[in-house]
Design a protein around this motif. Structure first.
Motif, mmCIF file in Angstrom:
data_model
loop_
_atom_site.group_PDB
_atom_site.id
_atom_site.type_symbol
_atom_site.label_atom_id
_atom_site.label_comp_id
_atom_site.label_asym_id
_atom_site.label_seq_id
_atom_site.Cartn_x
_atom_site.Cartn_y
_atom_site.Cartn_z
ATOM 1 N N VAL A 55 2.777 24.303 -45.122
ATOM 2 C CA VAL A 55 3.077 22.945 -45.611
ATOM 3 C C VAL A 55 2.190 21.924 -44.920
ATOM 4 N N TRP A 56 2.117 22.019 -43.589
ATOM 5 C CA TRP A 56 1.283 21.062 -42.858
ATOM 6 C C TRP A 56 -0.208 21.317 -43.079
ATOM 7 N N LEU A 57 -0.581 22.570 -43.308
ATOM 8 C CA LEU A 57 -1.979 22.871 -43.629
ATOM 9 C C LEU A 57 -2.363 22.237 -44.962
ATOM 10 N N ALA A 58 -1.469 22.368 -45.952
ATOM 11 C CA ALA A 58 -1.731 21.772 -47.264
ATOM 12 C C ALA A 58 -1.812 20.255 -47.163
ATOM 13 N N LEU A 59 -0.908 19.656 -46.365
ATOM 14 C CA LEU A 59 -0.920 18.202 -46.192
ATOM 15 C C LEU A 59 -2.203 17.753 -45.504
ATOM 16 N N THR A 60 -2.626 18.507 -44.480
ATOM 17 C CA THR A 60 -3.866 18.178 -43.759
ATOM 18 C C THR A 60 -5.079 18.234 -44.680
ATOM 19 N N ALA A 61 -5.200 19.337 -45.427
ATOM 20 C CA ALA A 61 -6.353 19.509 -46.312
ATOM 21 C C ALA A 61 -6.353 18.470 -47.426
#
Length: 468
Positions: A404-410
């Motif tokens: 979830v946080w990886l998707a938000l970061t990208a």
């Protein structure tokens, strides 16, 4: 020519069969040149298109190309001469007699002749120009700088004194129709031949014969100086939607006009130059360039790109600790860099086109940047949403830490870099144009490498706050 052989014809196809066919054609032509069996050869080549003849000449060894060129009739030779690449043309004519060259040049129209002479070395111009029928016109044209209105303009135009009546003007046009050619605008001058107005031909034909043209002319006439750059001429014409632009000297005297055809020529030349610059190639580059010229013309751009890529690599290296904590971040570096480069190139290409056509002016800059910002941030949100979906699907198929946080970061990085890159791409060409640098030089290597660095920096900075 032997009866059992196929008719001599060049193939313009790009397949293997065409290549082999052209090798045989070349072999036959060289044989006929060696044995001086040239009469049937020239008879057949007269039916070829100038494009095919040009391909044949460039495929022949230079001595044989010179021999064949000297045998060709004037008209095909003229068309070929206008198309040949400058370096090859100079070599082709080196051994030819001056009389033959002058004979060919004298058959050309003035504009074609001037364009051809532009590619000749000065030593050859000094010999050829004094012998031309259009010597005075060519010397006057050469006096002006390259890419200026004076070099481009036609000296054929229709102008009448402001005291002329409509009837007298129409009678003069009829009596000299063969000289003036096609035109849509009549220019009006005073007693000192200074431009004071213009009149549409349709309007002239509807006037009463005794009407003084100075009373009905459009006095709000836009003209350009002979030394104005051709790109600036195009901008002025585009703003006023003028089909025929008058050219004046320093005293305001009418000396020529730039026609619609010549403006279209400017567009083609500027577009070709901009495309070359955007690709990181010198506008003077040719397919026939030597290895030395290829290196000289392309290496500076490649080195610029190398330096930019090296800086981007150093930026990535400075986030070594972050990469050690989450190696998955490295997988999205190409995505971020690609989106940054593409967004910047799109915005800069539109900006360069707008500058070239005159559709961008100072008063519209802020509004245009606002539109670019809105468009870029919208595109970024859409692309970020798609990337979020892809990461979510990937998290189902593979083990990904904190998806979830990886998707938000990208996704957030994508929104920021897309927007920033578009603003840089839209702004830099305008700034360069203001300081006198060709804005097309802002695209390609410069925009791509700068946005690569910005993209990587934004991505890892965002990841440092959100993902790690």
């Amino acid at each position: 020519m032997a009866k059992n052989k196929k008719p001599l014809q060049w193939s313009s196809k790009a397949d293997t069969a065409a290549h082999e066919h052209n090798k045989q054609v070349l072999k036959r032509v060289r044989h006929q040149l060696r044995v001086d069996d040239t009469s049937p050869l020239v008879k057949r080549l007269k039916k070829w298109s100038p494009t095919d003849l040009l391909q044949l000449l460039t495929a022949l060894p230079l001595p044989e190309a010179r021999k064949l060129f000297a045998l060709l009739p004037i008209r095909p030779s003229t068309k070929i001469l206008a198309e040949l690449y400058p370096d090859f043309r100079a070599e082709l004519l080196k051994d030819g007699t001056t009389a033959r060259l002058v004979e060919i040049l004298n058959t050309m129209k003035e504009n074609d002749l001037a364009d051809t002479l532009d590619e000749f070395p000065q030593s050859l111009l000094d010999i050829v120009v004094p012998q031309l029928d259009a010597r005075a016109e060519i010397e006057e044209r050469i006096r002006h700088g390259e890419d200026t209105a004076g070099r481009l303009m036609s000296r054929k135009f229709v102008a009448f004194h402001e005291d002329y009546t409509a009837g007298k003007a129409i009678a003069a046009i009829k009596s000299q129709y063969d000289l003036v050619g096609r035109f849509r605008t009549v220019f009006v001058v005073d007693a000192k031949h200074r431009l004071v107005g213009r009149l549409d031909v349709t309007r002239l034909l509807t006037l009463e014969p005794k009407t003084r043209i100075g009373d009905v002319m459009d006095a709000n006439v836009l003209a350009v100086s002979a030394e104005m750059d051709q790109e600036d001429v195009l901008r002025k014409a585009a703003k006023r939607q003028i089909s025929s632009m008058p050219v004046i000297d320093s005293d305001g005297k009418l000396i020529g006009r730039i026609t619609t055809e010549q403006m279209n020529q400017i567009v083609r030349e500027e577009l070709s130059e901009d495309l070359m610059l955007m690709g990181g190639v010198s506008p003077e580059a040719r397919p026939t360039d030597s290895v030395r010229r290829i290196i000289k013309g392309r290496l500076p751009w490649l080195m610029t790109g190398l330096i930019g890529s090296a800086v981007a690599a150093l930026v990535v290296g400075s986030f070594e600790d972050e990469l050690e904590k989450a190696a998955i971040l490295a997988a999205f570096i190409p995505v971020i860099m690609s989106m940054a480069g593409n967004s910047g190139l799109q915005a800069s290409a539109v900006a360069v086109q707008g500058i070239a056509t005159g559709s961008i002016w100072t008063g519209s800059t802020l509004f245009r940047l606002w539109k670019e910002f809105c468009g870029a941030i919208s595109n970024g949100f859409i692309a970020g949403s798609v990337l979020t979906v892809l990461i979510s699907i990937g998290a189902i198929l593979f083990e990904i830490h904190d998806p979830v946080w990886l998707a938000l970061t990208a996704a957030l990085s994508l929104v920021i870099v897309t927007t920033v890159a578009a603003m840089v791409g839209a702004t830099v060409p305008v700034v360069l144009d203001k300081i006198g640098i060709d804005p097309a030089a802002a695209t390609g290597v410069f925009i791509t490498t700068s946005n690569d660095v910005l993209g990587v920096l934004v991505y890892f900075t965002t990841a440092s706050f959100l993902y790690l």
